[in-house]
Design a protein around this motif. Structure first.
Motif, PDB file in Angstrom:
ATOM      1  N   SER A  35     114.127  55.516  57.864  1.00 10.19           N
ATOM      2  CA  SER A  35     114.723  53.987  57.650  1.00 10.19           C
ATOM      3  C   SER A  35     113.677  53.213  56.689  1.00 10.19           C
ATOM      4  CB  SER A  35     114.877  52.962  58.773  1.00 10.19           C
ATOM      5  OG  SER A  35     115.707  53.805  59.791  1.00 10.19           O
ATOM      6  N   TYR A  36     114.391  52.691  55.566  1.00  6.47           N
ATOM      7  CA  TYR A  36     113.738  51.885  54.477  1.00  6.47           C
ATOM      8  C   TYR A  36     113.247  50.460  55.357  1.00  6.47           C
ATOM      9  CZ  TYR A  36     112.658  48.720  50.513  1.00  6.47           C
ATOM     10  OH  TYR A  36     111.996  47.993  49.669  1.00  6.47           O
ATOM     11  N   ASP A  37     112.058  50.017  55.338  1.00  2.08           N
ATOM     12  CA  ASP A  37     111.451  48.842  55.970  1.00  2.08           C
ATOM     13  C   ASP A  37     111.455  47.532  55.203  1.00  2.08           C
ATOM     14  OD1 ASP A  37     110.164  47.094  57.756  1.00  2.08           O
ATOM     15  OD2 ASP A  37     108.172  48.203  57.770  1.00  2.08           O
ATOM     16  N   ASN A  38     112.430  46.791  55.476  1.00  2.19           N
ATOM     17  CA  ASN A  38     112.832  45.341  54.713  1.00  2.19           C
ATOM     18  C   ASN A  38     111.761  44.462  55.374  1.00  2.19           C
ATOM     19  OD1 ASN A  38     114.587  46.203  52.948  1.00  2.19           O
ATOM     20  ND2 ASN A  38     116.155  45.802  54.304  1.00  2.19           N
ATOM     21  N   ASP A  39     111.012  44.535  56.155  1.00  2.00           N
ATOM     22  CA  ASP A  39     110.068  43.678  56.830  1.00  2.00           C
ATOM     23  C   ASP A  39     108.897  43.539  55.909  1.00  2.00           C
ATOM     24  OD1 ASP A  39     108.269  42.020  58.244  1.00  2.00           O
ATOM     25  OD2 ASP A  39     108.568  43.359  60.092  1.00  2.00           O
ATOM     26  N   PRO A  40     108.971  41.947  55.280  1.00  2.00           N
ATOM     27  CA  PRO A  40     107.789  41.911  54.419  1.00  2.00           C
ATOM     28  C   PRO A  40     106.297  41.905  54.943  1.00  2.00           C
ATOM     29  CG  PRO A  40     109.078  39.707  54.902  1.00  2.00           C
ATOM     30  CD  PRO A  40     109.565  41.081  55.474  1.00  2.00           C
ATOM     31  N   THR A  41     106.290  41.742  56.356  1.00  2.00           N
ATOM     32  CA  THR A  41     104.955  42.034  56.938  1.00  2.00           C
ATOM     33  C   THR A  41     104.220  43.295  56.870  1.00  2.00           C
ATOM     34  OG1 THR A  41     105.721  40.239  58.327  1.00  2.00           O
ATOM     35  CG2 THR A  41     103.453  41.229  58.908  1.00  2.00           C
ATOM     36  N   PHE A  42     105.336  44.308  57.134  1.00  2.00           N
ATOM     37  CA  PHE A  42     104.771  45.660  57.256  1.00  2.00           C
ATOM     38  C   PHE A  42     105.509  46.694  56.253  1.00  2.00           C
ATOM     39  CE2 PHE A  42     104.875  43.615  61.595  1.00  2.00           C
ATOM     40  CZ  PHE A  42     103.612  44.033  61.910  1.00  2.00           C
ATOM     41  N   GLY A  43     106.319  46.180  55.726  1.00  2.00           N
ATOM     42  CA  GLY A  43     106.950  46.890  54.312  1.00  2.00           C
ATOM     43  C   GLY A  43     107.468  45.979  53.150  1.00  2.00           C
ATOM     44  N   GLY A  44     108.602  46.304  52.921  1.00  2.00           N
ATOM     45  CA  GLY A  44     109.277  45.648  51.935  1.00  2.00           C
ATOM     46  C   GLY A  44     108.939  45.792  50.499  1.00  2.00           C
ATOM     47  N   GLY A  45     108.088  46.825  50.256  1.00  2.00           N
ATOM     48  CA  GLY A  45     107.609  47.277  48.923  1.00  2.00           C
ATOM     49  C   GLY A  45     108.904  48.009  48.203  1.00  2.00           C
ATOM     50  N   VAL A  46     108.701  48.062  46.879  1.00  2.00           N
ATOM     51  CA  VAL A  46     109.605  48.550  46.153  1.00  2.00           C
ATOM     52  C   VAL A  46     109.596  50.100  46.283  1.00  2.00           C
ATOM     53  CG1 VAL A  46     110.650  49.175  43.996  1.00  2.00           C
ATOM     54  CG2 VAL A  46     109.476  46.822  44.341  1.00  2.00           C
ATOM     55  N   TYR A  47     108.459  50.826  46.527  1.00  2.00           N
ATOM     56  CA  TYR A  47     108.268  52.207  47.047  1.00  2.00           C
ATOM     57  C   TYR A  47     107.704  52.180  48.188  1.00  2.00           C
ATOM     58  CZ  TYR A  47     108.851  53.822  41.985  1.00  2.00           C
ATOM     59  OH  TYR A  47     109.525  53.797  40.928  1.00  2.00           O
ATOM     60  N   GLN A  48     108.462  53.025  49.270  1.00  3.99           N
ATOM     61  CA  GLN A  48     107.829  53.435  50.419  1.00  3.99           C
ATOM     62  C   GLN A  48     108.095  54.789  50.836  1.00  3.99           C
ATOM     63  OE1 GLN A  48     109.634  51.068  53.666  1.00  3.99           O
ATOM     64  NE2 GLN A  48     109.818  49.215  52.513  1.00  3.99           N
ATOM     65  N   ASN A  49     107.005  55.171  51.764  1.00  2.00           N
ATOM     66  CA  ASN A  49     106.995  56.675  52.093  1.00  2.00           C
ATOM     67  C   ASN A  49     108.381  56.728  52.929  1.00  2.00           C
ATOM     68  OD1 ASN A  49     104.512  57.661  51.228  1.00  2.00           O
ATOM     69  ND2 ASN A  49     103.632  56.531  52.868  1.00  2.00           N
ATOM     70  N   CYS A  50     108.973  58.243  52.462  1.00  3.28           N
ATOM     71  CA  CYS A  50     110.286  58.480  53.095  1.00  3.28           C
ATOM     72  C   CYS A  50     109.956  59.803  53.638  1.00  3.28           C
ATOM     73  CB  CYS A  50     111.385  58.525  52.153  1.00  3.28           C
ATOM     74  SG  CYS A  50     112.850  59.134  52.892  1.00  3.28           S
ATOM     75  N   HIS A  51     110.558  60.241  55.061  1.00  2.00           N
ATOM     76  CA  HIS A  51     110.812  61.449  55.540  1.00  2.00           C
ATOM     77  C   HIS A  51     112.041  61.765  55.695  1.00  2.00           C
ATOM     78  CE1 HIS A  51     109.804  64.158  59.208  1.00  2.00           C
ATOM     79  NE2 HIS A  51     110.572  64.665  58.224  1.00  2.00           N
ATOM     80  N   MET A  52     112.734  62.831  54.893  1.00  2.00           N
ATOM     81  CA  MET A  52     113.957  63.361  54.930  1.00  2.00           C
ATOM     82  C   MET A  52     114.069  65.017  55.039  1.00  2.00           C
ATOM     83  SD  MET A  52     115.376  62.600  51.070  1.00  2.00           S
ATOM     84  CE  MET A  52     114.461  63.438  49.838  1.00  2.00           C
ATOM     85  N   GLU A  53     115.141  65.098  56.021  1.00  3.34           N
ATOM     86  CA  GLU A  53     115.616  66.341  56.222  1.00  3.34           C
ATOM     87  C   GLU A  53     116.625  66.963  55.300  1.00  3.34           C
ATOM     88  OE1 GLU A  53     113.610  68.515  58.274  1.00  3.34           O
ATOM     89  OE2 GLU A  53     112.417  66.852  58.741  1.00  3.34           O
ATOM     90  N   VAL A  54     116.516  67.898  54.435  1.00  3.99           N
ATOM     91  CA  VAL A  54     117.768  68.154  53.699  1.00  3.99           C
ATOM     92  C   VAL A  54     117.943  69.823  53.836  1.00  3.99           C
ATOM     93  CG1 VAL A  54     117.124  66.448  51.893  1.00  3.99           C
ATOM     94  CG2 VAL A  54     116.224  68.776  51.774  1.00  3.99           C
ATOM     95  N   VAL A  55     119.221  70.130  53.159  1.00  4.02           N
ATOM     96  CA  VAL A  55     119.533  71.592  53.210  1.00  4.02           C
ATOM     97  C   VAL A  55     119.847  71.669  51.676  1.00  4.02           C
ATOM     98  CG1 VAL A  55     121.298  73.200  53.618  1.00  4.02           C
ATOM     99  CG2 VAL A  55     120.645  71.604  55.322  1.00  4.02           C
TER     100      VAL A  55
END
Length: 154
Positions: A35-55
């Protein structure tokens, strides 16, 4: 290549830890994404780390499950079911580079994550202010108070 060179290479998406030397154009179907973290205290940055599973799939390359981790721009945040353009290493399909410049931006922004009273987690993708009263009632019946989200994702 230094840290800031790597960061600059991620202008439109995920940093690629490996270089694709013999790539085949294909697709990466997202099966899950953090999930993208919208919380400005802990996230909210334009770029964030993402973990995804793809095929991933491409001509001559069978469907292969791959885990991708890296920085992603909030407007291109992946959601389950999305099909992303990718460059896949011919000899090792585990090496994948998502072609973020070609990915369609998420016009509505990243998904909102809501936990219902029953402990079920639901991802709501898009602008919840556009829901009809009937749709809101159906969500409320499942324990999701859309009005509590403030009329927009996040």
């Amino acid at each position: 290549m230094g840290f800031f060179d790597k960061l600059a290479s991620a202008v439109n998406g995920v940093m690629s830890p490996t270089q694709i030397t013999d790539g085949v154009r294909g697709t990466a179907r997202v099966t899950s994404a953090s999930s993208y973290d919208n919380d400005p205290t802990f996230g909210g940055g334009v770029y964030q780390n993402c973990h995804m599973e793809v095929v991933v799939e491409a001509p001559g390359i069978p469907a292969t499950a791959v885990t991708i981790k890296g920085l992603v721009h909030q407007q291109r945040w992946p959601v389950p079911g999305a099909v992303l353009p990718a460059l896949i290493e011919r000899t090792n399909p585990q090496q994948v580079q998502i072609l973020w410049d070609e990915a369609v931006p998420q016009a509505a922004g990243p998904a909102s994550v809501v936990t219902t009273g029953a402990g079920t987690t639901v991802n709501i993708v898009g602008d919840v202010s556009k829901l009809t009263p009937e749709q809101k009632e159906k969500l409320k019946a499942m324990g999701i108070d859309v009005d509590a989200l403030g009329g927009s994702p996040g």
